[in-house]
Design a protein around this motif. Sequence first.
Motif, PDB file in Angstrom:
ATOM      1  N   ILE A   1      32.063  77.421  10.391  1.00 22.47           N
ATOM      2  CA  ILE A   1      31.741  76.623   9.204  1.00 22.47           C
ATOM      3  C   ILE A   1      30.765  75.508   9.570  1.00 22.47           C
ATOM      4  O   ILE A   1      30.995  74.750  10.526  1.00 22.47           O
ATOM      5  N   LYS A   2      29.701  75.408   8.817  1.00 26.57           N
ATOM      6  CA  LYS A   2      28.681  74.395   9.112  1.00 26.57           C
ATOM      7  C   LYS A   2      28.949  73.084   8.385  1.00 26.57           C
ATOM      8  O   LYS A   2      28.502  72.017   8.840  1.00 26.57           O
ATOM      9  N   GLN A   3      29.630  73.138   7.259  1.00 23.62           N
ATOM     10  CA  GLN A   3      29.941  71.923   6.509  1.00 23.62           C
ATOM     11  C   GLN A   3      31.063  71.188   7.242  1.00 23.62           C
ATOM     12  O   GLN A   3      32.205  71.622   7.299  1.00 23.62           O
ATOM     13  N   ILE A   4      30.729  70.044   7.808  1.00 24.60           N
ATOM     14  CA  ILE A   4      31.638  69.353   8.713  1.00 24.60           C
ATOM     15  C   ILE A   4      32.916  68.890   8.022  1.00 24.60           C
ATOM     16  O   ILE A   4      34.020  68.975   8.579  1.00 24.60           O
ATOM     17  N   ASP A   5      32.813  68.406   6.760  1.00 19.81           N
ATOM     18  CA  ASP A   5      34.010  67.939   6.056  1.00 19.81           C
ATOM     19  C   ASP A   5      34.980  69.097   5.810  1.00 19.81           C
ATOM     20  O   ASP A   5      36.193  68.955   5.957  1.00 19.81           O
ATOM     21  N   THR A   6      34.422  70.237   5.416  1.00 22.74           N
ATOM     22  CA  THR A   6      35.258  71.422   5.197  1.00 22.74           C
ATOM     23  C   THR A   6      35.927  71.846   6.497  1.00 22.74           C
ATOM     24  O   THR A   6      37.121  72.169   6.533  1.00 22.74           O
ATOM     25  N   LEU A   7      35.157  71.837   7.571  1.00 18.65           N
ATOM     26  CA  LEU A   7      35.682  72.225   8.876  1.00 18.65           C
ATOM     27  C   LEU A   7      36.869  71.347   9.276  1.00 18.65           C
ATOM     28  O   LEU A   7      37.921  71.839   9.690  1.00 18.65           O
ATOM     29  N   ILE A   8      36.720  70.044   9.140  1.00 16.90           N
ATOM     30  CA  ILE A   8      37.779  69.111   9.554  1.00 16.90           C
ATOM     31  C   ILE A   8      39.052  69.340   8.728  1.00 16.90           C
ATOM     32  O   ILE A   8      40.166  69.389   9.260  1.00 16.90           O
TER      33      ILE A   8
ATOM     34  N   GLY B   1      49.488  71.942   4.139  1.00 19.22           N
ATOM     35  CA  GLY B   1      48.349  72.786   4.490  1.00 19.22           C
ATOM     36  C   GLY B   1      47.585  73.216   3.260  1.00 19.22           C
ATOM     37  O   GLY B   1      46.344  73.234   3.252  1.00 19.22           O
ATOM     38  N   GLY B   2      48.306  73.564   2.194  1.00 19.30           N
ATOM     39  CA  GLY B   2      47.647  73.951   0.953  1.00 19.30           C
ATOM     40  C   GLY B   2      46.884  72.810   0.316  1.00 19.30           C
ATOM     41  O   GLY B   2      45.790  73.005  -0.238  1.00 19.30           O
ATOM     42  N   GLU B   3      47.442  71.606   0.380  1.00 18.74           N
ATOM     43  CA  GLU B   3      46.750  70.435  -0.170  1.00 18.74           C
ATOM     44  C   GLU B   3      45.426  70.195   0.549  1.00 18.74           C
ATOM     45  O   GLU B   3      44.406  69.872  -0.077  1.00 18.74           O
ATOM     46  N   LEU B   4      45.428  70.361   1.871  1.00 18.05           N
ATOM     47  CA  LEU B   4      44.199  70.168   2.637  1.00 18.05           C
ATOM     48  C   LEU B   4      43.177  71.259   2.314  1.00 18.05           C
ATOM     49  O   LEU B   4      41.970  70.988   2.241  1.00 18.05           O
ATOM     50  N   ALA B   5      43.654  72.490   2.099  1.00 18.96           N
ATOM     51  CA  ALA B   5      42.743  73.574   1.709  1.00 18.96           C
ATOM     52  C   ALA B   5      42.110  73.282   0.352  1.00 18.96           C
ATOM     53  O   ALA B   5      40.917  73.552   0.138  1.00 18.96           O
ATOM     54  N   LEU B   6      42.884  72.723  -0.575  1.00 15.46           N
ATOM     55  CA  LEU B   6      42.329  72.351  -1.879  1.00 15.46           C
ATOM     56  C   LEU B   6      41.244  71.288  -1.735  1.00 15.46           C
ATOM     57  O   LEU B   6      40.209  71.336  -2.405  1.00 15.46           O
ATOM     58  N   LYS B   7      41.486  70.320  -0.872  1.00 14.18           N
ATOM     59  CA  LYS B   7      40.471  69.288  -0.633  1.00 14.18           C
ATOM     60  C   LYS B   7      39.193  69.917  -0.067  1.00 14.18           C
ATOM     61  O   LYS B   7      38.079  69.528  -0.431  1.00 14.18           O
ATOM     62  N   ALA B   8      39.379  70.905   0.831  1.00 13.12           N
ATOM     63  CA  ALA B   8      38.214  71.586   1.394  1.00 13.12           C
ATOM     64  C   ALA B   8      37.436  72.321   0.303  1.00 13.12           C
ATOM     65  O   ALA B   8      36.199  72.368   0.327  1.00 13.12           O
TER      66      ALA B   8
ATOM     67  N   HIS C   1      37.206  71.394  -2.789  1.00 13.43           N
ATOM     68  CA  HIS C   1      36.473  70.388  -3.561  1.00 13.43           C
ATOM     69  C   HIS C   1      35.136  70.069  -2.890  1.00 13.43           C
ATOM     70  O   HIS C   1      34.144  69.740  -3.556  1.00 13.43           O
ATOM     71  N   VAL C   2      35.103  70.214  -1.560  1.00 10.70           N
ATOM     72  CA  VAL C   2      33.860  69.992  -0.830  1.00 10.70           C
ATOM     73  C   VAL C   2      32.955  71.217  -0.938  1.00 10.70           C
ATOM     74  O   VAL C   2      31.745  71.106  -1.173  1.00 10.70           O
TER      75      VAL C   2
ATOM     76  N   ALA D   1      35.049  80.939   1.884  1.00 10.93           N
ATOM     77  CA  ALA D   1      36.047  82.013   1.934  1.00 10.93           C
ATOM     78  C   ALA D   1      37.240  81.606   2.789  1.00 10.93           C
ATOM     79  O   ALA D   1      38.392  81.927   2.471  1.00 10.93           O
ATOM     80  N   GLN D   2      36.960  80.867   3.861  1.00 10.50           N
ATOM     81  CA  GLN D   2      38.057  80.449   4.733  1.00 10.50           C
ATOM     82  C   GLN D   2      39.021  79.517   4.003  1.00 10.50           C
ATOM     83  O   GLN D   2      40.248  79.610   4.162  1.00 10.50           O
ATOM     84  N   ALA D   3      38.471  78.620   3.182  1.00  7.10           N
ATOM     85  CA  ALA D   3      39.327  77.695   2.440  1.00  7.10           C
ATOM     86  C   ALA D   3      40.203  78.447   1.431  1.00  7.10           C
ATOM     87  O   ALA D   3      41.399  78.157   1.279  1.00  7.10           O
ATOM     88  N   TRP D   4      39.605  79.412   0.731  1.00  3.27           N
ATOM     89  CA  TRP D   4      40.390  80.223  -0.205  1.00  3.27           C
ATOM     90  C   TRP D   4      41.459  81.016   0.535  1.00  3.27           C
ATOM     91  O   TRP D   4      42.587  81.175   0.058  1.00  3.27           O
TER      92      TRP D   4
END
Length: 612
Positions: free
Chosen positions: A68-75, A92-99, A101-102, A107-110
Motif C-alpha cells: 500500500i502506497k497511501q501511508i495513512d491507510t497502511l498505518i 480491528g474493524g473500526e480501524l479498517a473503517l477509518k482506512a 475513509h482515507v 481492497a485490503q481495507a475491505w
Amino acid sequence: MSNYLRNPRKKTGNPVFAPKPSVTAIALGAENAVPLVGAGLVDPASQILGDSASSESLKRLISSTDRIKQIDTLILLKEALVMFKRGDWIRGGELALKALHVDEKSAQAWHVLAIAREKAGDLKTAITCFETALRISPEDAYIANDLGRLAFRLSLNDLAQKFFLHFLASFPNHPEAMNNLASVLREKNDLDGAIEVLQTAIAAHPEDPQLWNAIGTVVNARGDTETAGVFYQEALKFDPDHCHGNYNYGNVLTSLGRFDEARRYFDHALPRFTDPMNVYTCKLSMAFAYLAEGDLKNGWTWYRARTKENTPEHTVYMVQSPRWDADMPLEGKRIFVSAEQGLGDEIMFGSLLPDLIREVGPSGHVGIGVEKRLVPLFQKGFPDCTVVHHHTVKHQGHTVRLFPDIKAWETWDAYALMCDFLPRYRSKMEDFPQHQTFFRPDPERVAYWKALLGGLNDKPKVGVLWKSAISHSRRNRYYSPFEDWQAVLSLEGIQFINLQYGDTEAELEEARNMGLDIWTPPGIDLKNDLDDLSALCMAMDCVLGPANATSNIAAAAGVKIWIASLANTWISLGTDRLPWYADTRMFFAHNALDWQPVMQDMRDALVEEFLS
C-alpha cells in the motif's frame, strides 16, 4: 474402496479443471445477488477447512498491506491486524473503517473489514465487504476463498462453488480448496461430483488424512457405511489424532452397534476439536452412542449438548422469564415450555408433558409453545394448558425464537425446553408409559374418514409414507427408495392409503406403472392440515413409514405404527419399538444400500397381522 479411487467419470466440465470464471461471473452484482433471507447454517459434519483469520491468512494480509502506497491507510491497517492477533475484532474493524475513509478503493481495507464483521457474527455485512474487496482486486484468489467459506456457512452453495473454483483456477489441486469444493458438492447432493474431486485430490496428495476423511464422508452419504469406515481408518493411519476421522469413524461404529468402541473414538476426538460447533456435535454423537443401547442416564447427560451454546446453531429464546433448572420446585408453578428441534421431535418430546402437568398440579399452570401447525393438536391434547405457536427466524446467522401471543412474561415463574425434563421423567426404561396417548383428534373427523375409507372396500386400511420433505445427502440414506416399497405395496388384500406429504406425483406415477393401488385421500393438505391428518390416521388400521412428522402424529394419537429404520437408531433406545408411544414396532435395516429385507419383513408382518 478401490472402486472409488479409480476410473473417475469422463465428462466435459469436470469441476476440478473448470476454466477460471470471469469477475462478472463470480462477483455478487445486483443481478447475481443471493438473498440471505431464509439461508440456513450448514451441518458442521460437512468439513470446510481454513479460516479467514488464521495465522497464515494474517501473514498474507500483512504482506499484502506492505504494497500500500497511501501511508495513512497502511498505518491503520497494520494496527488493525495487530488487533486481530489479539482477537479484538471490533477494534480491528473500526480501524479498517477509518482506512476506508482515507481510501475507499483499498481492497485490503475491505478484506480486513470483512474478516472483522465475520468474526463479530455480522455475516451479511461480511459477505458484502468480501465481494467489494474481490471486485477491486479480482486477481486475489484468497479473497474468493474466504468468500467461498462464508457462502458455505450460509448454505449459499452455488455461490460457494463458484468461489472455490475461482481459487482453484489460481491454485490447482490445492488440498484445502479441493476438500471444500467436495463439501459443497456433497451439500448439493452431487455425490459423484464430490467423489471425482476427491479422487483427483488424493492422487495429488495421497497422504493427506483430511482428504481420506472427506471421501469417507461422501461415501457414507451414499449409504455405503462399511466402505466409509475403511476410508476413515485410512485417514487415521496417516494421522491417528485426526479429530474428524476419529469422530466420523465413531459414528460408523455406532451404526454397526459397536457402542463401546464408538465412544472410545469420540473420547479421542473430543479434546482435539477447537471449534465449539464440532465439540457439541461430537458430544451429541456420544449421547446417541449411549442412548442407542438404552443407557439413558449417560445419554441424557451428554444430550445437554443439543443446545449448542455459543455457536451459530444455538437458538436464542426471546423469553423474559428465568430458565428452569432441576433444583427449582414445580408444584404450583406457572411453567412455560418451548418445543425444540424439528416437527417430529416437537411431538415426540411432547410425550413428557403429561408428567410435567401432573407434577405442576392443579394449583399451577403449564404453557406450551409449538410450531404453528401443531397448535390445534396440542390444544386438544392438553386442554387445560395455554398453547401458543413459536415464531422462529434467522437474524445475522443466529436462530431466534419468539412467542408473539405471550404478552405478560412476568406472570410465568420460569420457562424450560421440552428436553430439559428428559432426565427427570425418563431416567430409565420403566419410566416410559406403556399405553400413553396425548393427541385427541376430532371424533367427528375420525368418523368422517372411517366412513370414507369404509366405502372404498372391506380391506384393512394401511397408511403409507416413505420419505422426508427434506431431501439431502445427509438424510437420504435413512429412507428406503420408493421402488423398494413394491414388495409391501403389491400385497393383495390390503388397501394402501397415501399419507406422504410434499410432491409425490413421480412416486405415485411409478406406482401406477407397477400396477399398485395407492389411494390418495381428497380434500386434505397432508403437510399443513395436521389436525385433520391425525383424524385420518386414526381411521387407519396401521401406518407404515419412516420416523417423520406424520408417523409421530399418528403414534401420538395411539395409531399402530410400523417404522422402517436403519439399525441402532437412538430414538428406539435399544428396543424394537419407539418407547415414546403406545403402539409401535421397528423394522431395522442393517445396510443402508439394501432395504429389501426390511420390506420383506414388513410384508410378512402385514400378512400375519391382517390376512391370516
